[in-house]
Design an enzyme around this catalytic site. Structure first.
Site, PDB file in Angstrom:
ATOM      1  N   ASP A  38      16.862 -11.247 -10.733  1.00  0.00           N
ATOM      2  CA  ASP A  38      15.640 -10.480 -11.016  1.00  0.00           C
ATOM      3  C   ASP A  38      15.671 -10.114 -12.499  1.00  0.00           C
ATOM      4  OD1 ASP A  38      13.620  -8.778  -8.888  1.00  0.00           O
ATOM      5  OD2 ASP A  38      13.615  -8.115 -10.981  1.00  0.00           O
ATOM      6  N   SER A 140       1.174 -16.540  -0.188  1.00  0.00           N
ATOM      7  CA  SER A 140       0.410 -15.337   0.187  1.00  0.00           C
ATOM      8  C   SER A 140      -0.749 -15.807   1.052  1.00  0.00           C
ATOM      9  CB  SER A 140      -0.123 -14.686  -1.101  1.00  0.00           C
ATOM     10  OG  SER A 140      -1.084 -13.692  -0.810  1.00  0.00           O
ATOM     11  N   TYR A 153      -4.180 -14.759  -9.309  1.00  0.00           N
ATOM     12  CA  TYR A 153      -3.047 -14.672  -8.379  1.00  0.00           C
ATOM     13  C   TYR A 153      -3.262 -15.663  -7.228  1.00  0.00           C
ATOM     14  CZ  TYR A 153       0.042 -12.511  -4.859  1.00  0.00           C
ATOM     15  OH  TYR A 153       1.005 -12.277  -3.912  1.00  0.00           O
ATOM     16  N   LYS A 157      -0.950 -18.781  -6.099  1.00  0.00           N
ATOM     17  CA  LYS A 157      -0.305 -18.889  -4.787  1.00  0.00           C
ATOM     18  C   LYS A 157      -0.779 -20.148  -4.042  1.00  0.00           C
ATOM     19  CE  LYS A 157       2.380 -15.310  -5.025  1.00  0.00           C
ATOM     20  NZ  LYS A 157       3.842 -15.444  -4.992  1.00  0.00           N
ATOM     21  N   THR A 185      -1.207  -8.195   3.170  1.00  0.00           N
ATOM     22  CA  THR A 185      -0.781  -7.065   2.333  1.00  0.00           C
ATOM     23  C   THR A 185       0.409  -6.376   2.998  1.00  0.00           C
ATOM     24  OG1 THR A 185      -3.061  -6.777   1.648  1.00  0.00           O
ATOM     25  CG2 THR A 185      -1.547  -4.996   1.120  1.00  0.00           C
ATOM     26  N   THR A 188       4.560  -2.654  -0.166  1.00  0.00           N
ATOM     27  CA  THR A 188       5.538  -2.637  -1.267  1.00  0.00           C
ATOM     28  C   THR A 188       4.832  -2.190  -2.545  1.00  0.00           C
ATOM     29  OG1 THR A 188       5.084  -4.861  -2.092  1.00  0.00           O
ATOM     30  CG2 THR A 188       6.685  -4.701  -0.299  1.00  0.00           C
TER      31      THR A 188
HETATM   32  N1  LIG Z   1       3.528  -7.139  -1.237  1.00  0.00           N
HETATM   33  C1  LIG Z   1       2.550  -7.902  -0.815  1.00  0.00           C
HETATM   34  O1  LIG Z   1       1.544  -7.411  -0.273  1.00  0.00           O
HETATM   35  C2  LIG Z   1       2.631  -9.405  -0.949  1.00  0.00           C
HETATM   36  C3  LIG Z   1       1.687 -10.170  -0.260  1.00  0.00           C
HETATM   37  C4  LIG Z   1       1.734 -11.555  -0.366  1.00  0.00           C
HETATM   38  C5  LIG Z   1       2.706 -12.150  -1.145  1.00  0.00           C
HETATM   39  N2  LIG Z   1       3.607 -11.389  -1.805  1.00  0.00           N
HETATM   40  C6  LIG Z   1       4.581 -12.089  -2.636  1.00  0.00           C
HETATM   41  O2  LIG Z   1       5.894 -11.730  -2.266  1.00  0.00           O
HETATM   42  C7  LIG Z   1       6.746 -11.755  -3.406  1.00  0.00           C
HETATM   43  C8  LIG Z   1       7.469 -10.427  -3.511  1.00  0.00           C
HETATM   44  O3  LIG Z   1       6.501  -9.395  -3.660  1.00  0.00           O
HETATM   45  P1  LIG Z   1       6.847  -7.835  -3.533  1.00  0.00           P
HETATM   46  O4  LIG Z   1       5.764  -7.225  -2.767  1.00  0.00           O
HETATM   47  O5  LIG Z   1       8.253  -7.665  -3.110  1.00  0.00           O
HETATM   48  O6  LIG Z   1       6.660  -7.425  -5.058  1.00  0.00           O
HETATM   49  P2  LIG Z   1       7.458  -6.362  -5.929  1.00  0.00           P
HETATM   50  O7  LIG Z   1       6.645  -6.176  -7.156  1.00  0.00           O
HETATM   51  O8  LIG Z   1       7.835  -5.193  -5.096  1.00  0.00           O
HETATM   52  O9  LIG Z   1       8.776  -7.175  -6.280  1.00  0.00           O
HETATM   53  C9  LIG Z   1       8.740  -8.338  -7.072  1.00  0.00           C
HETATM   54  C10 LIG Z   1      10.075  -8.513  -7.726  1.00  0.00           C
HETATM   55  O10 LIG Z   1       9.991  -9.654  -8.584  1.00  0.00           O
HETATM   56  C11 LIG Z   1      10.577  -9.317  -9.816  1.00  0.00           C
HETATM   57  N3  LIG Z   1       9.976 -10.101 -10.878  1.00  0.00           N
HETATM   58  C12 LIG Z   1       8.689 -10.112 -11.268  1.00  0.00           C
HETATM   59  N4  LIG Z   1       8.541 -10.932 -12.327  1.00  0.00           N
HETATM   60  C13 LIG Z   1       9.771 -11.451 -12.586  1.00  0.00           C
HETATM   61  C14 LIG Z   1      10.245 -12.361 -13.554  1.00  0.00           C
HETATM   62  N5  LIG Z   1       9.450 -12.897 -14.483  1.00  0.00           N
HETATM   63  N6  LIG Z   1      11.548 -12.671 -13.535  1.00  0.00           N
HETATM   64  C15 LIG Z   1      12.389 -12.124 -12.629  1.00  0.00           C
HETATM   65  N7  LIG Z   1      11.979 -11.253 -11.688  1.00  0.00           N
HETATM   66  C16 LIG Z   1      10.687 -10.927 -11.670  1.00  0.00           C
HETATM   67  C17 LIG Z   1      10.285  -7.825 -10.013  1.00  0.00           C
HETATM   68  O11 LIG Z   1      11.156  -7.232 -10.944  1.00  0.00           O
HETATM   69  C18 LIG Z   1      10.451  -7.311  -8.597  1.00  0.00           C
HETATM   70  O12 LIG Z   1      11.781  -6.931  -8.344  1.00  0.00           O
HETATM   71  C19 LIG Z   1       5.860 -12.071  -4.610  1.00  0.00           C
HETATM   72  O13 LIG Z   1       5.939 -13.443  -4.907  1.00  0.00           O
HETATM   73  C20 LIG Z   1       4.478 -11.731  -4.101  1.00  0.00           C
HETATM   74  O14 LIG Z   1       3.475 -12.463  -4.763  1.00  0.00           O
HETATM   75  C21 LIG Z   1       3.593 -10.025  -1.724  1.00  0.00           C
END
Ligand SMILES: NC(=O)c1ccc[n+]([C@@H]2O[C@H](COP(=O)([O-])OP(=O)(O)OC[C@H]3O[C@@H](n4cnc5c(N)ncnc54)[C@H](O)[C@@H]3O)[C@@H](O)[C@H]2O)c1
Length: 254
Positions: A38, A140, A153, A157, A185, A188
């Site tokens: 990360d 997503s 976004y 995706k 969604t 988080t």
């Molecule tokens: N939370 C949701 O509702 C949701 C829905 C659909 C998809 N997602 C996908 O799930 C994945 C995780 O999402 P989340 O909700 O845990 O998000 P989050 O923001 O809580 O966590 C994302 C993590 O990725 C890390 N990150 C971001 N950019 C980075 C980079 N350039 N290099 C290294 N690390 C990086 C951040 O530091 C963070 O720890 C993402 O790909 C997101 O698009 C999330």
């Protein structure tokens, strides 16, 4: 507790945050030895505390040098990586597509699309070496249907969904499976980062209620519900499953 990942080496990117952290903790509870990647070193340390013996690498998912360093560190410290979950991602601006700035477009694609590709590029060779492996990318529901607010976004995706399918076809004969999860969604920081762009407190409350109502279960998912789907796709129970984009979305795209 099951030990379905006992002794397996697994890498989780985005491991300092919601879904990556939940995935890492679940894999660790079930016996995996983890490499956690990360850009957020502090958050990584917190996740490592949940994953005994985990090795952390801080770096940018969109940087080839950083991802290559993570793969080399994994090899040196734990051995070749068999299981990969690519959760690092960013949401970008909540705007219609034509109002997005070029720099924001480039960054969303760099982290979400190029980052997924780089992780595959540097970790799948480990799997080739050991003759088996499984990858889960994070798409997503916005990677299955267009999103009016999160337009760029959603485009990124969509690319992740089809990268998954291409990789699945590339590596099926090598006993390497590639699938993605498509969360709705989930409760988080990322979900609230998007809601907070709606405006004042009343507008945000309205956006949250609207978002929940998009899911027939009328709630947000939990990080553990996504982690459980990722763990299934990484496990031997999914041995004949590759190229799948699995919604984890309370019925949103049903
Ligand atoms: N939370 C949701 O509702 C949701 C829905 C659909 C998809 N997602 C996908 O799930 C994945 C995780 O999402 P989340 O909700 O845990 O998000 P989050 O923001 O809580 O966590 C994302 C993590 O990725 C890390 N990150 C971001 N950019 C980075 C980079 N350039 N290099 C290294 N690390 C990086 C951040 O530091 C963070 O720890 C993402 O790909 C997101 O698009 C999330």
């Amino acid at each position: 507790m099951s030990d379905r990942f006992a002794g397996r080496v697994a890498c989780v990117t985005g491991a300092a945050g919601g879904l990556g952290r939940a995935t890492a903790a679940m894999l660790a509870r079930e016996g995996a030895r983890l490499i956690l990647f990360d850009r957020d070193a502090e958050g990584l340390a917190e996740t490592a505390a949940l994953c005994p013996g985990a090795v952390t690498v801080a770096g940018d998912a969109a940087s080839a040098a950083d991802v290559a360093r993570a793969a080399a560190t994994a090899r040196a410290e734990l051995g070749p990586v068999e299981l990969l979950a690519v959760a690092a991602g960013i949401v970008g601006p909540a705007r219609i597509a034509i109002d997005v700035e070029e720099a924001d477009f480039d960054r969303v694609f760099a982290v979400n699309v190029k980052g997924s590709w780089l992780a595959a590029k540097y970790f799948i060779p480990h799997m080739r070496e050991i003759g088996r492996g499984a990858v889960v990318l994070f798409s997503s529901t916005a990677g299955l249907v267009g999103s009016p607010r999160l337009s760029v976004y959603s485009a990124s995706k969509g690319a992740v969904t089809l990268l998954t399918r291409s990789l699945a076809r590339n590596h099926a004969a090598e006993n390497i499976r590639v699938n993605c999860v498509c969360p709705g969604t989930i409760d988080t920081a990322m979900a609230y980062a998007s809601i907070s762009q709606a405006g004042d407190a009343a507008a945000q409350a309205e956006a949250e209620a609207f978002q929940k109502a998009q899911h027939p279960m009328n709630r947000f998912g939990t990080a553990d519900e996504v982690a459980a789907a990722v763990a299934y796709l990484l496990s031997d129970a999914a041995g004949f499953t590759t190229g799948v984009a699995l919604p984890v979305d309370g019925g949103r795209v049903a």
